[in-house]
Design a protein around this motif. Structure first.
Motif, PDB file in Angstrom:
ATOM      1  N   LYS A 270       0.848  -1.193   0.000  1.00  0.00           N
ATOM      2  CA  LYS A 270       0.000   0.000   0.000  1.00  0.00           C
ATOM      3  C   LYS A 270       0.879   1.237   0.000  1.00  0.00           C
ATOM      4  O   LYS A 270       1.847   1.317   0.740  1.00  0.00           O
ATOM      5  CB  LYS A 270      -0.898  -0.024   1.251  1.00  0.00           C
ATOM      6  CG  LYS A 270      -1.952   1.060   1.287  1.00  0.00           C
ATOM      7  CD  LYS A 270      -3.052   0.795   0.281  1.00  0.00           C
ATOM      8  CE  LYS A 270      -4.133   1.868   0.375  1.00  0.00           C
ATOM      9  NZ  LYS A 270      -4.998   1.866  -0.772  1.00  0.00           N
ATOM     10  N   GLU A 271       0.514   2.209  -0.853  1.00  0.00           N
ATOM     11  CA  GLU A 271       1.242   3.478  -0.916  1.00  0.00           C
ATOM     12  C   GLU A 271       0.890   4.328   0.307  1.00  0.00           C
ATOM     13  O   GLU A 271      -0.032   4.000   1.053  1.00  0.00           O
ATOM     14  CB  GLU A 271       0.899   4.217  -2.217  1.00  0.00           C
ATOM     15  CG  GLU A 271      -0.528   4.754  -2.304  1.00  0.00           C
ATOM     16  CD  GLU A 271      -1.616   3.713  -2.594  1.00  0.00           C
ATOM     17  OE1 GLU A 271      -2.799   4.085  -2.532  1.00  0.00           O
ATOM     18  OE2 GLU A 271      -1.282   2.539  -2.860  1.00  0.00           O
ATOM     19  N   VAL A 272       1.620   5.419   0.490  1.00  0.00           N
ATOM     20  CA  VAL A 272       1.338   6.367   1.570  1.00  0.00           C
ATOM     21  C   VAL A 272      -0.102   6.852   1.423  1.00  0.00           C
ATOM     22  O   VAL A 272      -0.501   7.307   0.343  1.00  0.00           O
ATOM     23  CB  VAL A 272       2.338   7.555   1.521  1.00  0.00           C
ATOM     24  CG1 VAL A 272       1.937   8.647   2.498  1.00  0.00           C
ATOM     25  CG2 VAL A 272       3.750   7.061   1.813  1.00  0.00           C
ATOM     26  N   SER A 273      -0.903   6.685   2.470  1.00  0.00           N
ATOM     27  CA  SER A 273      -2.332   7.010   2.398  1.00  0.00           C
ATOM     28  C   SER A 273      -2.952   6.912   3.794  1.00  0.00           C
ATOM     29  O   SER A 273      -2.294   6.490   4.742  1.00  0.00           O
ATOM     30  CB  SER A 273      -3.036   6.031   1.454  1.00  0.00           C
ATOM     31  OG  SER A 273      -2.754   4.693   1.831  1.00  0.00           O
ATOM     32  N   ARG A 274      -4.225   7.317   3.876  1.00  0.00           N
ATOM     33  CA  ARG A 274      -5.011   7.172   5.118  1.00  0.00           C
ATOM     34  C   ARG A 274      -6.353   6.574   4.744  1.00  0.00           C
ATOM     35  O   ARG A 274      -6.955   6.983   3.755  1.00  0.00           O
ATOM     36  CB  ARG A 274      -5.329   8.549   5.721  1.00  0.00           C
ATOM     37  CG  ARG A 274      -4.195   9.243   6.368  1.00  0.00           C
ATOM     38  CD  ARG A 274      -4.692  10.653   6.733  1.00  0.00           C
ATOM     39  NE  ARG A 274      -3.605  11.445   7.231  1.00  0.00           N
ATOM     40  CZ  ARG A 274      -3.481  11.818   8.509  1.00  0.00           C
ATOM     41  NH1 ARG A 274      -4.408  11.490   9.381  1.00  0.00           N
ATOM     42  NH2 ARG A 274      -2.454  12.529   8.896  1.00  0.00           N
ATOM     43  N   PHE A 275      -6.822   5.641   5.565  1.00  0.00           N
ATOM     44  CA  PHE A 275      -8.103   4.995   5.270  1.00  0.00           C
ATOM     45  C   PHE A 275      -8.565   4.212   6.501  1.00  0.00           C
ATOM     46  O   PHE A 275      -7.746   3.823   7.331  1.00  0.00           O
ATOM     47  CB  PHE A 275      -7.978   4.047   4.068  1.00  0.00           C
ATOM     48  CG  PHE A 275      -6.805   3.109   4.170  1.00  0.00           C
ATOM     49  CD1 PHE A 275      -6.943   1.849   4.741  1.00  0.00           C
ATOM     50  CD2 PHE A 275      -5.558   3.503   3.721  1.00  0.00           C
ATOM     51  CE1 PHE A 275      -5.859   1.002   4.853  1.00  0.00           C
ATOM     52  CE2 PHE A 275      -4.454   2.656   3.838  1.00  0.00           C
ATOM     53  CZ  PHE A 275      -4.609   1.398   4.398  1.00  0.00           C
TER      54      PHE A 275
ATOM     55  N   GLN B 182      -8.377   3.279  12.077  1.00  0.00           N
ATOM     56  CA  GLN B 182      -7.978   4.235  11.043  1.00  0.00           C
ATOM     57  C   GLN B 182      -6.500   3.968  10.772  1.00  0.00           C
ATOM     58  O   GLN B 182      -5.711   3.903  11.721  1.00  0.00           O
ATOM     59  CB  GLN B 182      -8.187   5.665  11.574  1.00  0.00           C
ATOM     60  CG  GLN B 182      -8.006   6.747  10.541  1.00  0.00           C
ATOM     61  CD  GLN B 182      -9.096   6.734   9.463  1.00  0.00           C
ATOM     62  OE1 GLN B 182     -10.242   6.453   9.717  1.00  0.00           O
ATOM     63  NE2 GLN B 182      -8.717   7.056   8.240  1.00  0.00           N
TER      64      GLN B 182
ATOM     65  N   GLU C  12      -2.896   5.023   8.867  1.00  0.00           N
ATOM     66  CA  GLU C  12      -2.094   6.017   8.160  1.00  0.00           C
ATOM     67  C   GLU C  12      -0.806   5.320   7.749  1.00  0.00           C
ATOM     68  O   GLU C  12      -0.001   4.939   8.600  1.00  0.00           O
ATOM     69  CB  GLU C  12      -1.783   7.215   9.053  1.00  0.00           C
ATOM     70  CG  GLU C  12      -0.957   8.250   8.309  1.00  0.00           C
ATOM     71  CD  GLU C  12      -0.575   9.458   9.144  1.00  0.00           C
ATOM     72  OE1 GLU C  12       0.243  10.254   8.650  1.00  0.00           O
ATOM     73  OE2 GLU C  12      -1.080   9.591  10.282  1.00  0.00           O
TER      74      GLU C  12
ATOM     75  N   PRO D  87       5.660   3.648   2.432  1.00  0.00           N
ATOM     76  CA  PRO D  87       5.032   2.582   1.643  1.00  0.00           C
ATOM     77  C   PRO D  87       5.154   1.218   2.331  1.00  0.00           C
ATOM     78  O   PRO D  87       6.242   0.825   2.753  1.00  0.00           O
ATOM     79  CB  PRO D  87       5.765   2.626   0.316  1.00  0.00           C
ATOM     80  CG  PRO D  87       6.182   4.069   0.199  1.00  0.00           C
ATOM     81  CD  PRO D  87       6.532   4.497   1.606  1.00  0.00           C
TER      82      PRO D  87
END
Length: 91
Positions: A28-33, A77, A79, A83
């Protein structure tokens, strides 16, 4: 509230016992979900860094070499700070 458990730098024997090398890999790439766990996931972090904040809890920093158990019923959550590459398996 379900708790995340982390084993830092488990031994090669422990990883072999669990069969980690045969588990699927997720990247997973740098992200928030958000992620809600319907079943228990065990993951072994190969690369990257994640901050996982359980609903109503404190953030947990997860790094390469960590063997992590995300219990069923955990709402969280994520963050991805660096990567991510991890092995994972569902119970």
């Amino acid at each position: 509230m379900p708790q995340i458990t982390i084993e830092h730098n488990p031994s090669e024997e422990r990883l072999q016992e669990l069969g980690v090398a045969d588990w699927a890999i997720w990247e997973k790439e740098v992200s928030r979900f958000p992620i809600d766990f319907d079943e228990t996931e065990t993951a072994y972090i190969l690369e990257g860094e994640i901050l996982v904040t359980p609903e109503g809890g404190e953030p947990v920093r997860i790094l390469p070499g960590d063997l992590v158990v995300f219990p069923a019923g955990l709402n969280s959550q994520w963050e991805v700070v660096k990567p991510l590459r991890k092995h994972y398996s569902y119970d």
